[in-house]
Scaffold this motif. Sequence first.
Motif, PDB file in Angstrom:
ATOM      1  N   GLY A 134    -182.021 -22.384 -72.432  1.00 37.78           N
ATOM      2  CA  GLY A 134    -180.779 -23.109 -72.618  1.00 37.78           C
ATOM      3  C   GLY A 134    -179.825 -22.991 -71.455  1.00 37.78           C
ATOM      4  O   GLY A 134    -179.069 -23.915 -71.157  1.00 37.78           O
ATOM      5  N   GLY A 135    -179.855 -21.853 -70.768  1.00 35.58           N
ATOM      6  CA  GLY A 135    -178.950 -21.646 -69.648  1.00 35.58           C
ATOM      7  C   GLY A 135    -179.177 -22.615 -68.509  1.00 35.58           C
ATOM      8  O   GLY A 135    -178.240 -22.957 -67.782  1.00 35.58           O
ATOM      9  N   ASN A 136    -180.438 -23.061 -68.333  1.00 34.73           N
ATOM     10  CA  ASN A 136    -180.717 -23.987 -67.243  1.00 34.73           C
ATOM     11  C   ASN A 136    -179.969 -25.299 -67.416  1.00 34.73           C
ATOM     12  O   ASN A 136    -179.614 -25.945 -66.441  1.00 34.73           O
ATOM     13  N   PHE A 137    -179.719 -25.685 -68.667  1.00 32.83           N
ATOM     14  CA  PHE A 137    -178.954 -26.889 -68.938  1.00 32.83           C
ATOM     15  C   PHE A 137    -177.463 -26.584 -69.090  1.00 32.83           C
ATOM     16  O   PHE A 137    -176.629 -27.138 -68.375  1.00 32.83           O
ATOM     17  N   LEU A 138    -177.120 -25.704 -70.018  1.00 32.27           N
ATOM     18  CA  LEU A 138    -175.712 -25.501 -70.352  1.00 32.27           C
ATOM     19  C   LEU A 138    -174.931 -24.832 -69.238  1.00 32.27           C
ATOM     20  O   LEU A 138    -173.782 -25.200 -68.974  1.00 32.27           O
ATOM     21  N   GLU A 139    -175.538 -23.848 -68.576  1.00 30.09           N
ATOM     22  CA  GLU A 139    -174.813 -23.188 -67.484  1.00 30.09           C
ATOM     23  C   GLU A 139    -174.612 -24.153 -66.320  1.00 30.09           C
ATOM     24  O   GLU A 139    -173.576 -24.135 -65.648  1.00 30.09           O
ATOM     25  N   SER A 140    -175.597 -25.017 -66.094  1.00 23.92           N
ATOM     26  CA  SER A 140    -175.477 -25.986 -65.006  1.00 23.92           C
ATOM     27  C   SER A 140    -174.308 -26.937 -65.237  1.00 23.92           C
ATOM     28  O   SER A 140    -173.612 -27.333 -64.300  1.00 23.92           O
ATOM     29  N   PHE A 141    -174.091 -27.329 -66.492  1.00 23.76           N
ATOM     30  CA  PHE A 141    -173.004 -28.253 -66.812  1.00 23.76           C
ATOM     31  C   PHE A 141    -171.671 -27.533 -67.020  1.00 23.76           C
ATOM     32  O   PHE A 141    -170.645 -27.919 -66.471  1.00 23.76           O
ATOM     33  N   PHE A 142    -171.691 -26.504 -67.863  1.00 24.00           N
ATOM     34  CA  PHE A 142    -170.446 -25.980 -68.444  1.00 24.00           C
ATOM     35  C   PHE A 142    -170.239 -24.480 -68.223  1.00 24.00           C
ATOM     36  O   PHE A 142    -169.411 -23.868 -68.895  1.00 24.00           O
TER      37      PHE A 142
END
Length: 238
Positions: free
Chosen positions: A145-153
């Motif tokens: 999940g971090g690959n998506f959420l951390e990249s955005f937010f």
Amino acid sequence: KKNNPALADLRVRQAIAHAVDRESLVRNQLPEGAVVATQFMPDTVTGYNPDLQPIPYDPERARALLAEAGVSNLTVNFYYPTDVTRPYMPNPTNIFTAIQENLQQVGITVNPVAQPWNGGYLDSVQVSGSHDLHLLGWTGDYNDGGNFLESFFGAPGPEFGLTLPADAPIIQGIAQADATVDPTAHEAAYQEVNRVIMEQLPGVPISSSPPAIVVREGVEGLIPSPLTDERFLTVSVD
């Protein structure tokens, strides 16, 4: 939010979400296999929250939310890229045009701002934050999940207008999830962050689209890499 104070009102962001006909976008503008997104990651990624439901297309609800927020003449600067195609955005102009029509149907005036992907668009939305709305996506690098959420937010910044302490539940929630080692707790933490993000709506997820690899007839032995790191020396051609 920093450019357009109306977007700081959750009801306005909810109105925009309800105004966008994402089913139509998936059906008419996006690649085969695309589905309407319920959150900012596909269901194949660890941390996906299966309890979240798609935001329904509801123009009447959008108009009502704008009225509740006291925004009867909202105008937004909507940036979209040119000279590019992405797996999640095969034709940015067509996608922009469809969303523009949706927003105008609920009374939102859209000022289109088209810029080239390199040397303009990415700087405008990710560095200077001169936009109100924009189009962008992500192609996953690894299953977390971090690959998506951390990249955005994952940090305060201009792209989504995140600030501290206002957006601490999102930013700190991602940091805590990323630091959680136990696999079960790690997944649960990202599921909770997904819930918080969709509650606060710093953006509106449109779709999840499968990436594609195109090869000519007769190619054998190609096993798609989960990192889109294709080693073509392993492939034979008849």
